[in-house]
Write a protein that holds these residues in place. Structure first.
Motif, PDB file in Angstrom:
ATOM      1  N   PRO A  27      72.972 -46.527 -53.388  1.00  0.00           N
ATOM      2  CA  PRO A  27      71.893 -47.374 -53.464  1.00  0.00           C
ATOM      3  C   PRO A  27      70.702 -46.924 -54.209  1.00  0.00           C
ATOM      4  O   PRO A  27      69.768 -47.962 -54.580  1.00  0.00           O
ATOM      5  N   MET A  28      70.524 -45.831 -54.463  1.00  0.00           N
ATOM      6  CA  MET A  28      69.096 -45.346 -55.024  1.00  0.00           C
ATOM      7  C   MET A  28      69.111 -45.542 -56.536  1.00  0.00           C
ATOM      8  O   MET A  28      70.281 -45.235 -57.237  1.00  0.00           O
ATOM      9  N   PRO A  29      68.400 -46.366 -57.124  1.00  0.00           N
ATOM     10  CA  PRO A  29      67.988 -46.521 -58.615  1.00  0.00           C
ATOM     11  C   PRO A  29      67.775 -45.238 -59.242  1.00  0.00           C
ATOM     12  O   PRO A  29      67.066 -44.422 -58.914  1.00  0.00           O
ATOM     13  N   ARG A  30      68.385 -44.900 -60.386  1.00  0.00           N
ATOM     14  CA  ARG A  30      68.182 -43.819 -61.199  1.00  0.00           C
ATOM     15  C   ARG A  30      66.680 -44.092 -61.567  1.00  0.00           C
ATOM     16  O   ARG A  30      66.277 -45.254 -62.106  1.00  0.00           O
ATOM     17  N   ASN A  31      66.104 -43.014 -61.788  1.00  0.00           N
ATOM     18  CA  ASN A  31      64.655 -43.021 -62.516  1.00  0.00           C
ATOM     19  C   ASN A  31      63.651 -43.797 -61.905  1.00  0.00           C
ATOM     20  O   ASN A  31      62.827 -44.617 -62.369  1.00  0.00           O
ATOM     21  N   LEU A  32      63.691 -43.917 -60.540  1.00  0.00           N
ATOM     22  CA  LEU A  32      63.063 -44.724 -59.741  1.00  0.00           C
ATOM     23  C   LEU A  32      61.401 -44.426 -60.282  1.00  0.00           C
ATOM     24  O   LEU A  32      60.646 -45.238 -60.051  1.00  0.00           O
ATOM     25  N   VAL A  33      61.134 -43.132 -60.358  1.00  0.00           N
ATOM     26  CA  VAL A  33      59.967 -42.723 -60.695  1.00  0.00           C
ATOM     27  C   VAL A  33      60.056 -41.716 -61.886  1.00  0.00           C
ATOM     28  O   VAL A  33      61.257 -41.200 -61.953  1.00  0.00           O
ATOM     29  N   SER A  34      59.166 -41.562 -62.929  1.00  0.00           N
ATOM     30  CA  SER A  34      59.381 -40.510 -63.873  1.00  0.00           C
ATOM     31  C   SER A  34      57.942 -39.827 -64.156  1.00  0.00           C
ATOM     32  O   SER A  34      56.968 -39.989 -63.248  1.00  0.00           O
ATOM     33  N   GLY A  35      58.005 -38.838 -64.956  1.00  0.00           N
ATOM     34  CA  GLY A  35      56.945 -38.134 -65.486  1.00  0.00           C
ATOM     35  C   GLY A  35      56.190 -37.259 -64.192  1.00  0.00           C
ATOM     36  O   GLY A  35      56.695 -36.724 -63.472  1.00  0.00           O
ATOM     37  N   GLN A  36      55.071 -37.474 -64.056  1.00  0.00           N
ATOM     38  CA  GLN A  36      53.858 -36.926 -63.005  1.00  0.00           C
ATOM     39  C   GLN A  36      54.320 -37.073 -61.723  1.00  0.00           C
ATOM     40  O   GLN A  36      54.364 -36.380 -60.922  1.00  0.00           O
ATOM     41  N   ASP A  37      54.721 -38.731 -61.769  1.00  0.00           N
ATOM     42  CA  ASP A  37      54.964 -39.036 -60.094  1.00  0.00           C
ATOM     43  C   ASP A  37      56.361 -38.352 -59.821  1.00  0.00           C
ATOM     44  O   ASP A  37      56.341 -37.955 -58.665  1.00  0.00           O
ATOM     45  N   ALA A  38      57.267 -38.231 -60.693  1.00  0.00           N
ATOM     46  CA  ALA A  38      58.529 -37.782 -60.427  1.00  0.00           C
ATOM     47  C   ALA A  38      58.371 -36.138 -59.714  1.00  0.00           C
ATOM     48  O   ALA A  38      58.871 -35.684 -58.890  1.00  0.00           O
ATOM     49  N   ALA A  39      57.488 -35.616 -60.629  1.00  0.00           N
ATOM     50  CA  ALA A  39      56.907 -34.056 -60.305  1.00  0.00           C
ATOM     51  C   ALA A  39      56.481 -33.828 -59.279  1.00  0.00           C
ATOM     52  O   ALA A  39      56.613 -32.957 -58.463  1.00  0.00           O
ATOM     53  N   ASN A  40      55.543 -34.777 -58.812  1.00  0.00           N
ATOM     54  CA  ASN A  40      54.668 -34.812 -57.637  1.00  0.00           C
ATOM     55  C   ASN A  40      55.587 -34.885 -56.180  1.00  0.00           C
ATOM     56  O   ASN A  40      55.448 -34.320 -55.373  1.00  0.00           O
ATOM     57  N   ILE A  41      56.570 -35.964 -56.476  1.00  0.00           N
ATOM     58  CA  ILE A  41      57.207 -36.120 -55.247  1.00  0.00           C
ATOM     59  C   ILE A  41      58.225 -35.053 -55.119  1.00  0.00           C
ATOM     60  O   ILE A  41      58.398 -34.737 -53.970  1.00  0.00           O
ATOM     61  N   ALA A  42      58.860 -34.701 -56.260  1.00  0.00           N
ATOM     62  CA  ALA A  42      59.683 -33.599 -56.207  1.00  0.00           C
ATOM     63  C   ALA A  42      58.939 -32.457 -55.394  1.00  0.00           C
ATOM     64  O   ALA A  42      59.583 -31.511 -54.844  1.00  0.00           O
ATOM     65  N   ALA A  43      57.834 -31.751 -55.891  1.00  0.00           N
ATOM     66  CA  ALA A  43      56.965 -30.733 -55.302  1.00  0.00           C
ATOM     67  C   ALA A  43      56.627 -31.150 -53.829  1.00  0.00           C
ATOM     68  O   ALA A  43      57.029 -30.034 -52.991  1.00  0.00           O
ATOM     69  N   TYR A  44      56.349 -32.164 -53.586  1.00  0.00           N
ATOM     70  CA  TYR A  44      56.018 -32.603 -52.043  1.00  0.00           C
ATOM     71  C   TYR A  44      57.399 -32.480 -51.221  1.00  0.00           C
ATOM     72  O   TYR A  44      57.172 -31.497 -50.307  1.00  0.00           O
ATOM     73  N   ILE A  45      58.477 -32.949 -51.796  1.00  0.00           N
ATOM     74  CA  ILE A  45      59.633 -32.826 -50.849  1.00  0.00           C
ATOM     75  C   ILE A  45      60.046 -31.120 -50.731  1.00  0.00           C
ATOM     76  O   ILE A  45      60.311 -30.709 -49.598  1.00  0.00           O
ATOM     77  N   ALA A  46      59.854 -30.662 -51.969  1.00  0.00           N
ATOM     78  CA  ALA A  46      60.367 -29.412 -51.706  1.00  0.00           C
ATOM     79  C   ALA A  46      59.456 -28.183 -50.921  1.00  0.00           C
ATOM     80  O   ALA A  46      59.705 -27.123 -50.523  1.00  0.00           O
ATOM     81  N   SER A  47      57.976 -28.768 -50.801  1.00  0.00           N
ATOM     82  CA  SER A  47      57.115 -27.876 -49.895  1.00  0.00           C
ATOM     83  C   SER A  47      57.261 -28.350 -48.375  1.00  0.00           C
ATOM     84  O   SER A  47      56.726 -27.309 -47.749  1.00  0.00           O
TER      85      SER A  47
END
Length: 142
Positions: A95-115
């Motif tokens: 049920p997760m939509p592809r590319n729910l976020v992109s660009g800097q928002d995607a990078a920031n979310i990914a970095a946060y989760i990874a941290s």
């Protein structure tokens, strides 16, 4: 310099370039990026995903502490986890939509989760249940 030596040096240079590309040399995440990532994650992802550090308790998507806790314990590095999250954002399955976020928002979310995923004592991956020795093996159709 001999031909073999030049080829060897070229091979080392190419491997080094590949390692730099994979490790994301030059990409850095600062505290503001992580704070922005946490805010966006809580707004957009927390309704579906559980992540102890964010205080989210979604149950539709995977528990990110479970998903990354074992990987972290096995020695996976945050940058690799960040790249994985970015890929999941792009290639999400319902049920997760592809590319729910992109660009800097995607990078920031990914970095946060990874941290943070799998780092808090209360976010340790759940122990898998012991299989029932009396259970029949599952057979898959081919």
């Amino acid at each position: 310099m001999g031909r073999r030596v030049r080829r060897g040096l070229l091979g080392v240079a190419l491997i080094g370039a590949g390692v730099l590309a994979v490790t994301g040399c030059g990409s850095s995440t600062n505290a503001d990026d992580l704070a922005a990532g946490k805010q966006k994650f809580t707004e957009l992802c927390g309704g579906c995903h559980m992540l102890a550090e964010a205080g989210t308790v979604g149950t539709t998507g995977p528990n990110l502490d479970d998903a990354f806790g074992a990987a972290r314990a096995a020695g996976f590095k945050p940058n690799g986890m960040k790249q994985l999250v970015e890929q999941w954002i792009q290639e999400a399955q319902p049920p997760m939509p592809r590319n729910l976020v992109s660009g800097q928002d995607a990078a920031n979310i990914a970095a946060y989760i990874a941290s943070v995923a799998g780092t808090m004592p209360e976010s340790q991956a759940r122990v898998s249940p012991t299989p029932d020795p009396q259970a029949r093996p599952v057979k898959f159709r081919t």
